[in-house]
Design a protein around this motif. Structure first.
Motif, PDB file in Angstrom:
ATOM      1  N   LEU A  89       0.851  -1.210  -0.018  1.00  0.00           N
ATOM      2  CA  LEU A  89      -0.062   0.064   0.081  1.00  0.00           C
ATOM      3  C   LEU A  89       0.845   1.298  -0.076  1.00  0.00           C
ATOM      4  O   LEU A  89       0.468   2.274  -0.603  1.00  0.00           O
ATOM      5  N   ILE A 130       1.088   3.965  -3.199  1.00  0.00           N
ATOM      6  CA  ILE A 130       1.019   5.599  -2.687  1.00  0.00           C
ATOM      7  C   ILE A 130       1.749   6.283  -3.323  1.00  0.00           C
ATOM      8  O   ILE A 130       1.629   7.260  -4.141  1.00  0.00           O
ATOM      9  N   THR A 148       2.158   5.963  -7.279  1.00  0.00           N
ATOM     10  CA  THR A 148       0.869   6.366  -8.267  1.00  0.00           C
ATOM     11  C   THR A 148       0.666   8.106  -8.005  1.00  0.00           C
ATOM     12  O   THR A 148       0.372   8.555  -9.012  1.00  0.00           O
ATOM     13  N   LEU A 149       1.375   8.681  -7.001  1.00  0.00           N
ATOM     14  CA  LEU A 149       1.282   9.870  -6.571  1.00  0.00           C
ATOM     15  C   LEU A 149       2.539  10.326  -7.206  1.00  0.00           C
ATOM     16  O   LEU A 149       3.043  11.682  -7.056  1.00  0.00           O
ATOM     17  N   VAL A 176       4.290   9.566   4.493  1.00  0.00           N
ATOM     18  CA  VAL A 176       3.441   8.692   4.011  1.00  0.00           C
ATOM     19  C   VAL A 176       3.544   7.662   4.595  1.00  0.00           C
ATOM     20  O   VAL A 176       2.620   7.157   5.212  1.00  0.00           O
ATOM     21  N   THR A 207      -7.751  -0.797  -1.332  1.00  0.00           N
ATOM     22  CA  THR A 207      -7.227   0.690  -1.559  1.00  0.00           C
ATOM     23  C   THR A 207      -5.998   0.656  -2.568  1.00  0.00           C
ATOM     24  O   THR A 207      -6.131   1.587  -3.274  1.00  0.00           O
ATOM     25  N   GLN A 208      -5.258  -0.109  -2.161  1.00  0.00           N
ATOM     26  CA  GLN A 208      -3.953  -0.144  -3.365  1.00  0.00           C
ATOM     27  C   GLN A 208      -4.441  -0.656  -4.705  1.00  0.00           C
ATOM     28  O   GLN A 208      -4.081  -0.142  -5.849  1.00  0.00           O
ATOM     29  N   LEU A 234      -6.060   2.622  -6.012  1.00  0.00           N
ATOM     30  CA  LEU A 234      -4.864   3.525  -6.631  1.00  0.00           C
ATOM     31  C   LEU A 234      -4.566   3.074  -7.894  1.00  0.00           C
ATOM     32  O   LEU A 234      -4.395   4.004  -8.652  1.00  0.00           O
ATOM     33  N   TRP A 262      -4.815   5.219 -11.438  1.00  0.00           N
ATOM     34  CA  TRP A 262      -3.250   5.716 -12.147  1.00  0.00           C
ATOM     35  C   TRP A 262      -3.417   4.998 -13.434  1.00  0.00           C
ATOM     36  O   TRP A 262      -2.975   5.716 -14.188  1.00  0.00           O
TER      37      TRP A 262
END
Length: 241
Positions: A96, A100, A103-104, A115, A150-151, A154, A158
């Motif tokens: 995870l 984050i 992808t960000l 993070v 969640t991942q 994401l 993306w």
């Protein structure tokens, strides 16, 4: 639990070993790619790819998780069960974090720490709870599902907005990962005493593992090319007008 002299759910054991070997192959081929096949920065001989360290740790945690998975499914005792659950939670939590950051496109080290720190604290607390207070299967399933979904979201978002050349591989892994997650949630008893939902989940992760490392390596090649171009543009003197 009593020690079992014979293998328990041999299909799960075999798939775990297969996943372990694929993780090792993907991890090793990735390191060979970024350190020996792709150009390195001339200043310090480090990689241009700024997510090398993160994927290196991901590979180590993945191999650790599949090792203990194989061990637990072959020798089901309290210690191997806790090691299996703990290593799996650690891998899901770290995945995870990587999702984050990648992808960000978080490249600043301070931002990465901000993070990662709360997620590492949460996962560590959860592992300590499982090992020293109560091995709560229901709670652990909820934690892993939330982090897993969640991942997946994401990566799906993306892949939907990026023009990355390997985005279709990400879509495939997200779709396959979602189906595999359903097998963990909606369990069914072993068929002929060998193949249950968990064993099928192990089997589905085999092609996904190979495809995922293929994406990681393609991402390294793509970003290295871009970063080298940017670095070259910065160092070249501007032409006289």
């Amino acid at each position: 639990m009593a020690f079992q002299a014979s293998f328990w759910l041999p299909v799960s054991v075999a798939c775990s070993v297969f996943n372990l070997s694929l993780q090792f192959h993907g991890w090793l081929s990735f390191l060979i790619l970024v350190y020996y096949k792709l150009p390195l920065r001339p200043q310090n001989r480090s990689t241009y790819y700024d997510f090398t360290g993160l994927w290196n740790i991901y590979g180590i945690l993945s191999m650790n998780a599949w090792f203990w998975s194989a061990f637990f499914h072959s020798r089901d005792v309290e210690l191997t069960e806790k090691l299996d659950y703990s290593s799996a939670v650690a891998l899901v939590g770290y995945s995870l974090i990587v999702a984050i950051l990648r992808t960000l496109n978080v490249r600043d080290e301070a931002a990465r720490v901000m993070v990662a720190a709360p997620l590492i604290a949460f996962v560590t607390t959860h592992i300590l709870y499982l090992n020293f207070y109560e091995l709560d299967y229901g709670l652990n399933m909820k934690v892993c599902v939330v982090m897993g979904v969640t991942q997946l979201l994401l990566w799906a978002i993306w892949a939907g907005v990026t023009s990355h050349p390997a985005r279709y591989k990400v879509w495939t892994v997200v779709f396959g990962g979602g189906l595999a997650l359903l097998l963990e949630i909606y369990d069914f008893p072993p068929i002929w005493g060998y193949v249950d939902a968990h064993a099928v989940w192990h089997a589905t992760t085999v092609p996904l593992t190979y495809l995922w490392w293929s994406f990681i390596k393609e991402d390294a090649v793509s970003r290295t090319a871009k970063l080298m171009t940017r670095s070259k543009d910065k160092t070249e003197p501007k032409k006289a007008q």
